[in-house]
Design an enzyme around this catalytic site. Structure first.
Site, short mmCIF file in Angstrom:
data_model
loop_
_atom_site.label_atom_id
_atom_site.label_comp_id
_atom_site.label_asym_id
_atom_site.label_seq_id
_atom_site.Cartn_x
_atom_site.Cartn_y
_atom_site.Cartn_z
N LYS A 91 5.47 -6.77 6.42
CA LYS A 91 6.24 -7.08 5.30
C LYS A 91 5.99 -8.26 4.96
O LYS A 91 6.05 -8.95 3.91
CB LYS A 91 7.38 -6.77 6.16
CG LYS A 91 8.62 -7.38 4.84
CD LYS A 91 9.51 -7.60 5.92
CE LYS A 91 11.01 -8.35 6.93
NZ LYS A 91 10.80 -9.24 6.26
N ASN A 92 5.82 -9.28 6.18
CA ASN A 92 6.20 -10.82 5.69
C ASN A 92 5.08 -11.22 5.27
O ASN A 92 4.56 -12.38 4.84
CB ASN A 92 6.93 -11.47 7.74
CG ASN A 92 7.93 -10.81 7.58
OD1 ASN A 92 8.88 -11.05 7.06
ND2 ASN A 92 8.43 -11.40 8.91
N CYS A 149 18.41 -12.24 5.82
CA CYS A 149 19.02 -11.72 7.26
C CYS A 149 19.62 -13.05 7.36
O CYS A 149 19.61 -13.92 7.27
CB CYS A 149 18.38 -11.68 8.59
SG CYS A 149 17.24 -10.26 7.61
N ARG A 203 20.03 -21.63 7.46
CA ARG A 203 18.38 -20.92 6.97
C ARG A 203 17.69 -22.05 5.89
O ARG A 203 17.79 -21.61 4.80
CB ARG A 203 18.41 -19.29 6.08
CG ARG A 203 18.19 -18.56 7.63
CD ARG A 203 17.91 -17.05 7.00
NE ARG A 203 16.30 -16.69 7.30
CZ ARG A 203 15.70 -16.43 7.65
NH1 ARG A 203 16.44 -14.90 7.05
NH2 ARG A 203 14.25 -15.86 7.41
N ASP A 256 11.24 -12.05 16.14
CA ASP A 256 11.77 -10.44 15.33
C ASP A 256 11.76 -9.60 16.40
O ASP A 256 11.73 -8.61 15.86
CB ASP A 256 10.54 -10.73 13.70
CG ASP A 256 11.27 -11.50 12.71
OD1 ASP A 256 10.68 -11.82 12.38
OD2 ASP A 256 12.20 -12.16 13.07
N ARG A 266 14.61 -2.32 4.54
CA ARG A 266 14.29 -3.65 3.86
C ARG A 266 12.75 -3.86 4.36
O ARG A 266 12.34 -4.31 3.48
CB ARG A 266 14.77 -4.88 4.15
CG ARG A 266 16.90 -4.61 3.08
CD ARG A 266 16.39 -6.10 2.98
NE ARG A 266 16.22 -7.28 3.34
CZ ARG A 266 15.64 -8.58 4.54
NH1 ARG A 266 16.99 -8.78 5.21
NH2 ARG A 266 15.61 -9.12 4.14
C1 EPZ Z 1 10.14 -15.58 8.57
O1 EPZ Z 1 11.68 -16.64 7.89
C2 EPZ Z 1 10.16 -14.67 8.44
N1 EPZ Z 1 10.81 -13.70 7.21
C3 EPZ Z 1 11.43 -14.23 9.71
O2 EPZ Z 1 11.53 -13.06 10.01
C4 EPZ Z 1 10.99 -14.63 11.12
O3 EPZ Z 1 11.95 -14.68 12.41
C5 EPZ Z 1 11.15 -15.91 10.65
O4 EPZ Z 1 9.88 -16.05 10.07
C6 EPZ Z 1 10.26 -17.10 12.27
O5 EPZ Z 1 8.67 -16.46 12.58
C7 EPZ Z 1 10.19 -13.47 6.11
O6 EPZ Z 1 9.01 -14.20 6.71
C8 EPZ Z 1 10.01 -13.40 5.02
P1 EPZ Z 1 11.10 -20.12 9.15
P2 EPZ Z 1 11.67 -18.10 7.85
O7 EPZ Z 1 11.11 -21.24 7.92
O8 EPZ Z 1 9.95 -18.35 6.40
C9 EPZ Z 1 13.62 -24.25 10.61
C10 EPZ Z 1 12.04 -10.53 9.62
O9 EPZ Z 1 12.92 -9.85 10.58
N2 EPZ Z 1 13.52 -24.41 9.25
O10 EPZ Z 1 9.85 -19.88 10.52
O11 EPZ Z 1 12.35 -18.73 6.52
C11 EPZ Z 1 15.14 -22.96 10.25
O12 EPZ Z 1 16.27 -23.01 10.53
C12 EPZ Z 1 12.49 -11.54 9.62
O13 EPZ Z 1 11.32 -10.55 9.18
C13 EPZ Z 1 13.76 -25.37 8.75
O14 EPZ Z 1 14.39 -26.30 9.42
O15 EPZ Z 1 11.86 -18.70 8.91
C14 EPZ Z 1 14.41 -21.88 12.29
O16 EPZ Z 1 15.23 -22.28 13.17
C15 EPZ Z 1 13.60 -12.54 9.79
N3 EPZ Z 1 14.06 -25.15 7.70
C16 EPZ Z 1 12.94 -21.99 12.36
O17 EPZ Z 1 12.94 -23.53 11.62
C17 EPZ Z 1 12.36 -25.30 6.44
O18 EPZ Z 1 12.70 -25.99 5.44
C18 EPZ Z 1 11.98 -21.55 11.52
O19 EPZ Z 1 12.16 -20.37 10.56
C19 EPZ Z 1 11.93 -24.10 6.89
C20 EPZ Z 1 13.31 -23.82 8.35
#
Ligand code: EPZ
Length: 428
Positions: free
Chosen positions: A22-23, A117, A122, A308, A400
């Site tokens: 998915k991701n 989610c 986020r 995840d 989803r």
């Molecule tokens: C991706 O989300 C995945 N979603 C999430 O999977 C997954 O939990 C996450 O990566 C971590 O592996 C998709 O790929 C669509 P991040 P993403 O940016 O990209 C902080 C699922 O169940 N951060 O890696 O939104 C953030 O707050 C979903 O499939 C900032 O501070 O995650 C978090 O603490 C749920 N500033 C950490 O980084 C930013 O600009 C990781 O977030 C971006 C992120």
């Protein structure tokens, strides 16, 4: 309303085949916007997030042709409309990849701020930091949109150091940089399998991306990207979800179409829990006969234990002998589902990022809710392992990200079915 009805307490046995990731899919499909030609993308999972992102591309004027159940041809050569439809884009997190792709190809984008989610905040500050480093002007006008504009002479390469390891920003800046002038160096990058998958897709279309899967990614901008074909990797988290289900329910399941290396952290943890995992080239055999033993888990960026998989593994640990400590290292709040597990007899104490799980002899079926995608998967696992009947509501959150989840579990001997009550009938 759509529900899953589960009569639990049976071990799982048989074989299932894992779908495309998915991701990876929700980043690779928007990446087709960068390509001046036809992209044939294979092994696409049949999930609602993918359906939505394909619909958005069609609204933008892309020509999307379904070749078979898991293969589409996408042609974005003649895209003209760059106003992303608000109602569609705000429903998923991955809509922010449209920003990087449209900015990279056309130098302009206006996209609704992403949904997805509810895992606590986020933010997208690292995405904005990367776009600005490439020369783009980023504004957050009223009405929940993000607008980005490249300078007159286009985006230019930059040296970007991410403040946090972020999957989304790593992928988004890669999308914006592949057609920028000069070299872009990104440091402190995320290394998840889907990051590598996106880089491999872009390179198959003529990009020059090196280092994906390591902390440092180097991109040399090219003039344009040409059409081609690409097959998406198997879903690491879907595979892990089924592995955790065997841990919780007992039994023996062959999980096919996986990349065992992507599952190493999950396999290691399951072995600590006295679950037997045998690795083959593109499959793993997961067996659990005796009691589950406790372990501790801390979620971290890849190759650490994936966040995840946290709800699914915590659910299995509810039935382990002893006390397990779970530490959520990525998201501010990803324990809401434990309230539902408590309803089923679990003994979990949550304090901030820590969950203390006291193993219990059994869980009992109850009506529960799927608060988000992975929490929903955890509810299914809990229902399958529990004695009695469990009804899971809000399963649209599960669908989803999981393709034909009910059918796959039924093929493993689960006593489970899906019911759909029309909204009108519900209100009577
Ligand atoms: C991706 O989300 C995945 N979603 C999430 O999977 C997954 O939990 C996450 O990566 C971590 O592996 C998709 O790929 C669509 P991040 P993403 O940016 O990209 C902080 C699922 O169940 N951060 O890696 O939104 C953030 O707050 C979903 O499939 C900032 O501070 O995650 C978090 O603490 C749920 N500033 C950490 O980084 C930013 O600009 C990781 O977030 C971006 C992120």
């Amino acid at each position: 309303m759509t529900k899953y009805h589960i009569q639990g307490g049976k071990p799982l046995s048989g074989t299932i085949t894992i779908s495309g990731a998915k991701n990876a899919a929700v980043a690779i499909i928007p990446a087709a916007l960068l390509v001046d030609g036809v992209c044939r993308i294979e092994n696409i999972p049949q999930i609602s997030d993918v359906t939505l992102i394909l619909q958005i591309l069609q609204e933008l004027g892309a020509d999307v042709r379904t070749i078979n159940r898991t293969t589409v041809d996408i042609d974005c050569s003649h895209i003209r409309n760059r106003q992303v439809p608000y109602e569609l884009a705000r429903r998923i997190r991955a809509s922010y990849y449209l920003v990087g792709a449209l900015l990279g190809r056309f130098g302009w984008a206006e996209v609704p701020l992403p949904g997805g989610c509810d895992l606590g905040g986020r933010p997208i500050d690292q995405h904005i930091k990367g776009f600005e480093a490439l020369g783009a002007k980023v504004t957050l006008p009223k009405g929940g949109y993000i607008r980005v504009e490249a300078p007159e002479d286009g985006l230019h390469g930059a040296h970007i150091y991410f403040d946090v390891v972020t999957v989304g920003a790593t992928m988004n800046i890669m999308l914006a940089a592949v057609l920028a002038k000069g070299q872009t160096i990104m440091e402190n990058c995320a290394k998840e399998p889907h990051i590598v998958d996106l880089a491999n897709f872009l390179n198959a279309m003529g990009a020059d991306v090196k280092g994906a899967g390591t902390d440092v990614i180097k991109i040399r901008g090219v003039e344009s990207l040409h059409g081609g074909s690409y097959s998406i990797i198997p879903d690491q988290i879907e595979a892990g979800t089924f592995m955790a289900a065997v841990a919780a329910c007992g039994g023996s399941v062959l999980v096919k179409n996986v990349i065992p290396r992507h599952l190493e952290c999950i396999t290691a943890k399951l072995r600590e829990m006295s679950v037997e995992v045998t690795e083959f080239d593109d499959a793993v055999l997961v067996r659990r006969e005796g009691k589950l033993t406790k372990t501790n888990i801390k979620t971290l960026p890849y190759p650490g234990f994936p966040t995840d998989m946290q709800p699914q593994m915590t659910t299995a640990l509810c039935l382990a002998e002893g006390t397990s400590i779970i530490t959520e290292g990525i998201w501010g709040s990803r324990y809401r589902y434990t309230e539902e597990l408590t309803r089923m007899g679990a003994n979990i104490h949550v304090d901030g990022a820590i969950a203390v799980v006291e193993g219990v002899r059994e869980l009992n079926g109850a009506p529960v809710r799927a608060h988000d995608l992975r929490a929903g998967a955890a509810m299914v696992i809990a229902g399958l392992a529990a004695k009695g009947v469990t009804e899971v509501e809000q399963v649209q959150n599960i669908e989803r990200g999981y393709e034909t989840l009910v059918e796959k579990f039924v093929a493993l001997g689960a006593d489970m079915y899906r019911s759909e009550i029309p909204e009108s009938a519900e209100n009577k």
